[in-house]
Motif scaffolding. Structure first.
Motif, PDB file in Angstrom:
ATOM      1  N   THR A 153    -129.970   3.113 -78.114  1.00 42.29           N
ATOM      2  CA  THR A 153    -129.369   4.393 -78.509  1.00 42.29           C
ATOM      3  C   THR A 153    -128.538   4.924 -77.342  1.00 42.29           C
ATOM      4  O   THR A 153    -128.619   4.415 -76.225  1.00 42.29           O
ATOM      5  CB  THR A 153    -130.454   5.431 -78.870  1.00 42.29           C
ATOM      6  OG1 THR A 153    -131.283   5.634 -77.712  1.00 42.29           O
ATOM      7  CG2 THR A 153    -131.315   4.969 -80.024  1.00 42.29           C
ATOM      8  N   ASN A 198    -126.122   0.610 -87.512  1.00 40.32           N
ATOM      9  CA  ASN A 198    -126.981   1.638 -86.930  1.00 40.32           C
ATOM     10  C   ASN A 198    -128.424   1.391 -87.375  1.00 40.32           C
ATOM     11  O   ASN A 198    -128.710   0.434 -88.079  1.00 40.32           O
ATOM     12  CB  ASN A 198    -126.469   3.044 -87.268  1.00 40.32           C
ATOM     13  CG  ASN A 198    -126.643   3.415 -88.739  1.00 40.32           C
ATOM     14  OD1 ASN A 198    -127.347   2.751 -89.496  1.00 40.32           O
ATOM     15  ND2 ASN A 198    -126.012   4.498 -89.152  1.00 40.32           N
ATOM     16  N   PHE A 199    -129.342   2.261 -86.961  1.00 41.92           N
ATOM     17  CA  PHE A 199    -130.757   2.005 -87.203  1.00 41.92           C
ATOM     18  C   PHE A 199    -131.145   2.065 -88.685  1.00 41.92           C
ATOM     19  O   PHE A 199    -132.218   1.609 -89.060  1.00 41.92           O
ATOM     20  CB  PHE A 199    -131.628   2.987 -86.416  1.00 41.92           C
ATOM     21  CG  PHE A 199    -131.676   2.724 -84.925  1.00 41.92           C
ATOM     22  CD1 PHE A 199    -131.016   1.650 -84.364  1.00 41.92           C
ATOM     23  CD2 PHE A 199    -132.395   3.572 -84.093  1.00 41.92           C
ATOM     24  CE1 PHE A 199    -131.064   1.406 -83.003  1.00 41.92           C
ATOM     25  CE2 PHE A 199    -132.449   3.341 -82.725  1.00 41.92           C
ATOM     26  CZ  PHE A 199    -131.786   2.271 -82.175  1.00 41.92           C
ATOM     27  N   THR A 200    -130.290   2.642 -89.528  1.00 47.31           N
ATOM     28  CA  THR A 200    -130.606   2.664 -90.959  1.00 47.31           C
ATOM     29  C   THR A 200    -129.956   1.489 -91.691  1.00 47.31           C
ATOM     30  O   THR A 200    -130.087   1.368 -92.906  1.00 47.31           O
ATOM     31  CB  THR A 200    -130.155   3.981 -91.638  1.00 47.31           C
ATOM     32  OG1 THR A 200    -128.726   4.059 -91.618  1.00 47.31           O
ATOM     33  CG2 THR A 200    -130.732   5.206 -90.947  1.00 47.31           C
ATOM     34  N   GLU A 213    -125.961   4.620 -81.885  1.00 44.65           N
ATOM     35  CA  GLU A 213    -127.153   3.778 -82.027  1.00 44.65           C
ATOM     36  C   GLU A 213    -126.734   2.443 -82.616  1.00 44.65           C
ATOM     37  O   GLU A 213    -125.817   2.381 -83.432  1.00 44.65           O
ATOM     38  CB  GLU A 213    -128.226   4.452 -82.890  1.00 44.65           C
ATOM     39  CG  GLU A 213    -127.773   4.865 -84.264  1.00 44.65           C
ATOM     40  CD  GLU A 213    -128.837   5.604 -85.070  1.00 44.65           C
ATOM     41  OE1 GLU A 213    -129.419   6.580 -84.535  1.00 44.65           O
ATOM     42  OE2 GLU A 213    -129.083   5.219 -86.226  1.00 44.65           O
ATOM     43  N   THR A 234    -135.497   2.368 -88.684  1.00 43.21           N
ATOM     44  CA  THR A 234    -134.866   3.365 -89.565  1.00 43.21           C
ATOM     45  C   THR A 234    -135.370   4.778 -89.301  1.00 43.21           C
ATOM     46  O   THR A 234    -134.587   5.718 -89.191  1.00 43.21           O
ATOM     47  CB  THR A 234    -135.092   3.000 -91.053  1.00 43.21           C
ATOM     48  OG1 THR A 234    -134.272   1.878 -91.375  1.00 43.21           O
ATOM     49  CG2 THR A 234    -134.695   4.142 -91.983  1.00 43.21           C
ATOM     50  N   SER A 250    -133.769   6.785 -86.575  1.00 47.72           N
ATOM     51  CA  SER A 250    -132.323   7.015 -86.629  1.00 47.72           C
ATOM     52  C   SER A 250    -132.010   8.497 -86.767  1.00 47.72           C
ATOM     53  O   SER A 250    -132.730   9.238 -87.427  1.00 47.72           O
ATOM     54  CB  SER A 250    -131.733   6.265 -87.828  1.00 47.72           C
ATOM     55  OG  SER A 250    -130.366   6.606 -87.987  1.00 47.72           O
TER      56      SER A 250
END
Length: 324
Positions: A211, A234-236, A246, A263, A266
């Protein structure tokens, strides 16, 4: 390098090598300026600027109508309204460089109408050129590279970067790190995100997450990963991650498993996911307090998600904790 490279990629490689030569010369002198923090900072700033100037001059000599987005000078150079924008980090891994720890690189990417089409990550200490042109695959020097083939997270080596800016949510990151560590074979923190992504592309590591990243940290590496058969987002699991701070990357199966774990951490996660993370942080803080440690509880209000998350299903099996 092969002579059938895209002309724009050839120019980017020339620019990266020019910057690398400046960095390698400076590496010989870095020992002599480690007297005070100010002298060290001034020295590194000088090297950053010199390397960036060499890159920008090389690129704009070849393509005067192109735009520039660079870590040191922002968008002060180049055309302001071009569809072609070079995204540059002249020295990724400055803390490593200062200490003589040989993990740092030059990162150059070309964005065309918002999509990365050319990428170079140059490791001057090993004289390694990682490069890619959209649709033509990724290469390390003259060799085609592919992401690693492992499909079980518990067998994987995952790279990351630690948060270091004031205000970064260290507790949340440590929770996230703890989850990933318990699911994989090992975590590494080399210290240069562009090189971390190049290593995912080359199959040296199986995945990466971090991140607090800027576009110039990940632009070139993102194309290396996708051209080597990997996924990045990204994290999702959203692929439009470049300006979102991220990033997670890996081969498709490992990417899916990392997204499943990350997720909820995020900034684009739903309120329920965020509440779960906050509760875990509060539980951890309460446990610390019970043992006599005190730490502030992260009780930031839940931000509304600004992006609809596209969930990516991981492999069906949930890997057990790796033995330590």
């Amino acid at each position: 390098m092969s002579s059938n490279l895209h002309p724009m990629l050839n120019v980017a490689i020339k620019a990266a090598r020019a910057a690398g030569a400046i960095i390698n010369r400076a590496a010989l002198d870095v020992e002599s300026v480690r007297i005070s923090a100010k002298q060290t900072n001034d020295f590194v700033t000088e090297i950053d600027h010199a390397a960036e100037t060499a890159i920008i001059e090389t690129l704009l000599t070849a393509y005067p109508g192109h735009g520039i987005l660079a870590e040191e000078s922002g968008s002060a150079h180049g055309a302001k309204d071009s569809e072609f924008v070079w995204i540059i980090d002249p020295l990724d891994g400055t803390t490593n460089f200062i200490h003589g720890f040989p993990v740092y690189c030059v990162s150059i990417a070309l964005s065309v109408k918002g999509k990365i089409e050319q990428a170079v990550v140059y490791d001057p200490t090993r004289n390694d050129i990682f490069c890619a042109t959209k649709g033509r695959g990724a290469y390390l020097n003259d060799r085609r590279i592919r992401v690693a083939k492992r499909t079980r997270l518990q067998e994987c080596l995952i790279a990351t970067g630690f948060p270091y800016r004031p205000g970064d949510k260290l507790k949340s990151y440590l929770n996230m790190l703890g989850e990933v560590m318990s699911q994989c074979a090992g975590v590494r923190r080399p210290g240069a995100a562009a090189l971390d992504l190049a290593y995912v592309a080359a199959g040296y590591s199986d995945g990466f997450f971090e991140t607090g990243l800027q576009p110039w940290d990940v632009a070139a590496g993102s194309l290396l990963v996708t051209e080597a058969g990997g996924l990045i987002g990204n994290f999702t699991g959203e692929s439009e991650f470049l300006d979102q701070g991220e990033c997670v990357a890996g081969n498709p199966r490992i990417y899916g498993q990392l997204v499943t774990t990350l997720t909820k951490y995020s900034k684009f996660a739903g309120a329920g996911d965020k509440a779960t993370v906050r509760q875990a942080l509060q539980d951890a803080t309460s446990a610390m307090a019970a043992e006599g440690d005190s730490a502030p509880v992260d009780t930031a209000p839940v931000a509304k998600p600004t992006l609809k998350a596209k969930r990516i299903k991981a492999g069906s099996e949930t890997p057990p904790d790796a033995p330590f």
